[in-house]
Design a protein around this motif. Structure first.
Motif, short mmCIF file in Angstrom:
data_model
loop_
_atom_site.label_atom_id
_atom_site.label_comp_id
_atom_site.label_asym_id
_atom_site.label_seq_id
_atom_site.Cartn_x
_atom_site.Cartn_y
_atom_site.Cartn_z
N GLU A 46 6.08 11.22 8.20
CA GLU A 46 5.40 12.48 8.52
C GLU A 46 4.45 12.90 7.40
OE1 GLU A 46 5.49 14.89 11.28
OE2 GLU A 46 5.89 12.89 12.07
N ASN A 47 4.77 12.50 6.19
CA ASN A 47 3.95 12.84 5.03
C ASN A 47 2.91 11.76 4.70
OD1 ASN A 47 4.92 15.41 3.34
ND2 ASN A 47 6.69 14.51 4.37
N GLY A 48 2.83 10.74 5.55
CA GLY A 48 1.85 9.69 5.34
C GLY A 48 2.13 8.79 4.16
N LEU A 49 3.41 8.70 3.76
CA LEU A 49 3.77 7.89 2.60
C LEU A 49 4.14 6.46 2.97
CD1 LEU A 49 5.83 10.57 0.65
CD2 LEU A 49 3.63 9.59 -0.06
N GLN A 67 0.84 -1.20 0.00
CA GLN A 67 0.00 0.00 0.00
C GLN A 67 0.87 1.25 0.00
OE1 GLN A 67 -2.58 -0.60 3.42
NE2 GLN A 67 -4.17 -1.50 2.12
N ALA A 68 1.98 1.19 0.73
CA ALA A 68 2.90 2.33 0.74
C ALA A 68 3.58 2.47 -0.62
CB ALA A 68 3.94 2.14 1.83
N ASN A 124 -0.53 13.09 8.57
CA ASN A 124 -0.27 11.67 8.73
C ASN A 124 -1.48 10.85 8.35
OD1 ASN A 124 2.12 12.55 9.73
ND2 ASN A 124 1.89 11.68 11.76
N VAL A 125 -1.25 9.63 7.82
CA VAL A 125 -2.34 8.71 7.53
C VAL A 125 -2.08 7.41 8.24
CG1 VAL A 125 -2.78 9.76 5.30
CG2 VAL A 125 -1.23 7.84 5.43
#
Length: 312
Positions: free
Chosen positions: A268-271, A27-28, A311-312
């Motif tokens: 931090e960027n939700g990646l 998913q990442a 964030n995610v």
């Protein structure tokens, strides 16, 4: 007029996103790759930034498959095949090209110090065996060997050797590389030294391979647009952003530590999560806290360009 080459553009050396169990986080992978394509950049997987030397073969092949499934019309992806085992490099190269990779990239094997004749023999044998587009990857920081430019130029006439990625930090070498290959239709020069990105593009370079593009590929998208428009001042403005962001996670750290720091910023960027494949590991908690603080300070200072992450 600049020659239009087949192999060109911003090719970001991807981190390898991992789960806590050291498995590929698919998913990442999707989030990261689609973010690149959205910003006119392409993925280069299984390179130095991707911890390739530490990954099992099964994970490497899974990463190729996941990246290939995300390939969009008109987009490309590249695969690193470096290994101390010749057969493993050839096998990964062939399966990657079969999956749709534009080209594969290889450093020198790293266990033995090689003579120039041995370097030549290695790349000729590799290109013959792969029988597809091969990029010579020069990175003395990890191989502890520098591939002579004269040798790369000789190898550049091999039918399957289509370019070089050079991460050696040497001004004279960069200038000579641009002199040798900027006018060659059949051979491309990619720079892996982010601090010279704008300079290389403005002086005939064909592409960039910046690890900072994992966090902010838009920097290099805009830099390239500025170069195409002939706006040198704007190109160097984006170079400044690249330098400043790169310093946040690289300054004062070893290569391995900087890769962990890069993943922290991506988190931090939700990646992706910040898990590392052993032997690399987490930074000290205080160091990571200071890293995140410095990152958000930069985003506030450059708020006209960077968006605050969520964030995610």
């Amino acid at each position: 007029m600049k020659i239009q080459k087949k192999y060109k553009g911003t090719v970001v050396p991807l981190v390898t996103p991992l789960t806590a169990r050291y498995e590929l986080d698919e998913q990442a992978v999707e989030r990261i790759v689609l973010n690149l394509y959205k910003n006119d950049a392409m993925p280069f997987i299984l390179g130095t930034t991707g911890e390739s030397a530490s990954l099992p073969a099964t994970l490497k092949h899974a990463f190729v498959k996941a990246t290939a499934a995300l390939k969009q019309p008109g987009a490309e992806f590249y695969v690193g095949i470096s290994s101390n085992c010749f057969e493993e490099s050839v096998e990964l190269a062939k399966s990657s090209l079969d999956a749709g990779a534009a080209a594969v990239a290889a450093t020198l094997p790293t266990y033995y110090h090689l003579s120039e004749d041995q370097m030549k023999d290695y790349f000729v044998r590799l290109a013959d065996a792969v029988a597809g587009p091969v990029i010579i990857y020069n990175i003395p920081a990890t191989t502890h060997m520098s591939i002579p430019l004269e040798l790369i130029d000789e190898l550049s006439h091999h039918e399957f050797i289509v370019g070089t990625k050079d991460s050696e930090r040497n001004d004279g070498r960069l200038d000579r590389s641009l002199e040798l290959w900027s006018g060659r239709e059949d051979f491309s020069h990619f720079l892996g030294w982010a601090a010279k990105s704008a300079y290389a593009l403005l002086n005939g370079g064909d592409g960039l391979i910046p690890s900072t593009g994992n966090v902010a590929p838009e920097i290099y998208c805009e830099m390239t647009k500025a170069v195409i428009a002939g706006d040198t001042e704007k190109a160097y403005h984006y170079q400044h952003l690249s330098d400043t962001l790169g310093n946040v996670y690289q300054s004062g750290r070893t290569l391995g530590e900087s890769l962990r720091a890069l993943k922290v910023l991506m988190q931090e960027n939700g990646l992706c999560d910040a898990h590392m494949m052993p032997p690399l590991s987490a930074l000290h908690e205080r160091d990571e806290q200071n890293l995140v603080k410095s990152y958000h300070q930069l985003l506030q200072q450059e708020s006209s360009f960077f968006k605050q992450p969520s964030n995610v």
